[in-house]
Design an enzyme around this catalytic site. Structure first.
Site, PDB file in Angstrom:
ATOM      1  N   ARG A 150      -1.200  14.108  -5.151  1.00  0.00           N
ATOM      2  CA  ARG A 150      -0.347  13.042  -5.664  1.00  0.00           C
ATOM      3  C   ARG A 150       0.127  12.077  -4.576  1.00  0.00           C
ATOM      4  NH1 ARG A 150      -0.562  16.974  -8.782  1.00  0.00           N
ATOM      5  NH2 ARG A 150      -0.272  18.202  -6.902  1.00  0.00           N
ATOM      6  N   THR A 151       0.709  12.631  -3.513  1.00  0.00           N
ATOM      7  CA  THR A 151       1.289  11.762  -2.490  1.00  0.00           C
ATOM      8  C   THR A 151       0.218  10.928  -1.806  1.00  0.00           C
ATOM      9  OG1 THR A 151       3.056  13.371  -2.106  1.00  0.00           O
ATOM     10  CG2 THR A 151       2.700  11.704  -0.407  1.00  0.00           C
ATOM     11  N   LYS A 194      -9.837  19.584  19.102  1.00  0.00           N
ATOM     12  CA  LYS A 194     -10.462  19.635  20.426  1.00  0.00           C
ATOM     13  C   LYS A 194      -9.414  19.603  21.545  1.00  0.00           C
ATOM     14  CE  LYS A 194     -14.259  16.880  18.502  1.00  0.00           C
ATOM     15  NZ  LYS A 194     -14.979  15.575  18.564  1.00  0.00           N
ATOM     16  N   ARG A 238       1.275  13.202   6.898  1.00  0.00           N
ATOM     17  CA  ARG A 238       1.821  14.469   6.397  1.00  0.00           C
ATOM     18  C   ARG A 238       1.376  15.567   7.346  1.00  0.00           C
ATOM     19  NH1 ARG A 238       1.796  16.839   0.308  1.00  0.00           N
ATOM     20  NH2 ARG A 238       3.548  15.390   0.268  1.00  0.00           N
ATOM     21  N   HIS A 266      10.891  14.484   2.895  1.00  0.00           N
ATOM     22  CA  HIS A 266       9.864  13.746   2.159  1.00  0.00           C
ATOM     23  C   HIS A 266      10.558  12.486   1.639  1.00  0.00           C
ATOM     24  CE1 HIS A 266       6.358  12.756   0.032  1.00  0.00           C
ATOM     25  NE2 HIS A 266       6.108  13.885  -0.596  1.00  0.00           N
TER      26      HIS A 266
END
Length: 434
Positions: free
Chosen positions: A143-144, A172, A193, A221
């Site tokens: 969704r986000t 890496k 995120r 959030h």
């Protein structure tokens, strides 16, 4: 020029009045006001007389002037751009809801109102044409991630989309600083995120371009909280309620649920709220947040009883267990009896209660989450809530990139036909668009 519906809703928000009080303030019958608030596509829609529009503008000007030298919940309206007022350490970045005052978050919601015709596929804008967004999601998201991407595209931009650590040179050994600085040379904005709290701040420190926190572990959030607040404001506008004085019930994983962490801090900007926090002892709201919201006339109650805590609720905000945040901890006391379902809502809530959830939810019959048997109940606002994510995130992008004042004049009619309601079972509310 801003459309009539948005103008009136914004005026009521600025004056902190419900429809009944607003109609009295401007000297019209409530029924007339209701017809002015209807979408233009409604058969009962009526155009507001110019003299009323001028009168409302005069009231708003006088109200703003009256707050310049007085101590109220509203600060004097600033001439500084919104991106400056909500910026992080002088940069146009959105990392935490702590960056907002009540005034600035309501200004952002006003911009979201302007975005509504674009979000509803009625209008098209190209104000971000040529701009590129990087969606850096080091944690799974549907969704986000898609909502941010769609919001950027609807303003004419393009998106580079990635998910997981495997795509990144960080596997890496590359540092967060190097990753952020390199990608900032390719794009015009970043949404990040990350599963670790504070990691998005590291990305932000390495660049001067807009960075938006799309969720950092159990931290915050912010965009979800803003769209949740925007949803509450719109639902209350439809019901004739104010956020001031509301009873907000939060249920579920309040320890790791970053959505409730951000939302409760935004709600605390309002006055005289009652918060009922329902969770098992192992999943209670963190003490630092309880300390943050206590005082300023708010009442905070904690409970492990679901049925008892729902009484008198204006908003029931449910969350799922954040299983991905657990290490060796056991989930205790969170049985299927914690499920919010039709029978529970009918027994303990009235017709004006709004049920929300940030999604995803576990819809299986025995799950301790929000039951699917509420899907046909108009009190369930979860799909209106997700739909609101598009105009809110469009408003965030436009503000941080400095084009929010160009939106209204950039719109043209969409060249395709869209359904009036996205979902076939979306609730209708007496013609009043929520």
């Amino acid at each position: 020029m801003i459309d009539q519906q948005t103008f009136l809703r914004d005026a009521m928000r600025r004056l902190n009045l419900i429809r009944e009080n607003f109609s009295e303030r401007i000297g019209v019958h409530k029924r007339a006001l209701d017809t002015w608030l209807l979408p233009e596509t409604s058969g009962e829609y009526r155009a507001m007389p110019d003299i009323v529009s001028k009168f409302v503008n005069e009231i708003l000007v006088k109200d703003a002037e009256s707050h310049v030298n007085t101590q109220t919940v509203y600060s004097a309206r600033s001439a500084a751009p919104l991106s400056t007022r909500i910026g992080h350490q002088g940069k146009p970045q959105l990392l935490s809801v702590d960056q907002f005052s009540r005034e600035s978050v309501e200004d952002l919601m006003r911009i979201a109102d302007v975005m509504q015709p674009i979000a509803r596929r009625q209008k098209v804008s190209r104000i971000l044409e040529g701009a590129v967004l990087a969606n850096l999601f080091f944690e799974a998201s549907t969704r986000t991630r898609i909502s941010f991407g769609a919001a950027f595209c609807r303003l004419g931009g393009s998106v580079c989309d990635t998910t997981g650590f495997t795509f990144s040179s960080m596997t890496k050994g590359e540092s967060v600083y190097d990753t952020s600085r390199v990608i900032s040379g390719y794009v015009d904005a970043l949404v990040v995120r990350h599963p670790e709290q504070g990691a998005v701040d590291e990305f932000a420190r390495a660049t001067n371009i807009p960075v938006i926190n799309g969720g950092d572990g159990p931290g915050e959030h912010p965009s979800q909280a803003i769209l949740d607040l925007y949803t509450i404001q719109r639902e209350f506008s439809r019901l004739g309620k104010l956020i001031d004085g509301a009873h907000i019930v939060m249920v579920g994983d309040l320890k790791y649920g970053r959505t409730v962490h951000s939302l409760i801090k935004l709600l605390a900007l309002y006055r005289r709220l009652k918060f009922t926090l329902i969770a098992p002892p192992t999943l209670e709201m963190p003490p630092y947040i309880l300390e943050r919201i206590s005082g300023d006339g708010h009442v905070v109650e904690q409970s492990t009883s679901l049925a008892g805590g729902l009484k008198g609720a204006d908003i029931v905000y449910a969350t799922r267990i954040q299983k991905e945040r657990f290490a060796d901890e056991a989930i205790e006391g969170y049985a299927p009896e914690f499920q919010i379902n039709q029978a529970l809502i009918d027994a303990n809530c009235d017709a004006g209660t709004i049920v929300m959830h940030p999604l995803p939810r576990d819809g299986r019959p025995a799950a301790n989450d929000l039951s699917t048997d509420l899907n046909y109940d108009p009190r369930l606002a979860i799909f209106r809530q997700t739909d609101n994510g598009i105009p809110v995130r469009m408003a965030i992008f436009a503000t941080l990139l400095g084009v929010e004042n160009q939106v209204q004049h950039s719109m043209r009619d969409a060249g395709w036909r869209s359904p009036s309601h996205v979902g076939p079972d979306d609730a209708m509310f007496d013609g009043l668009d929520g």
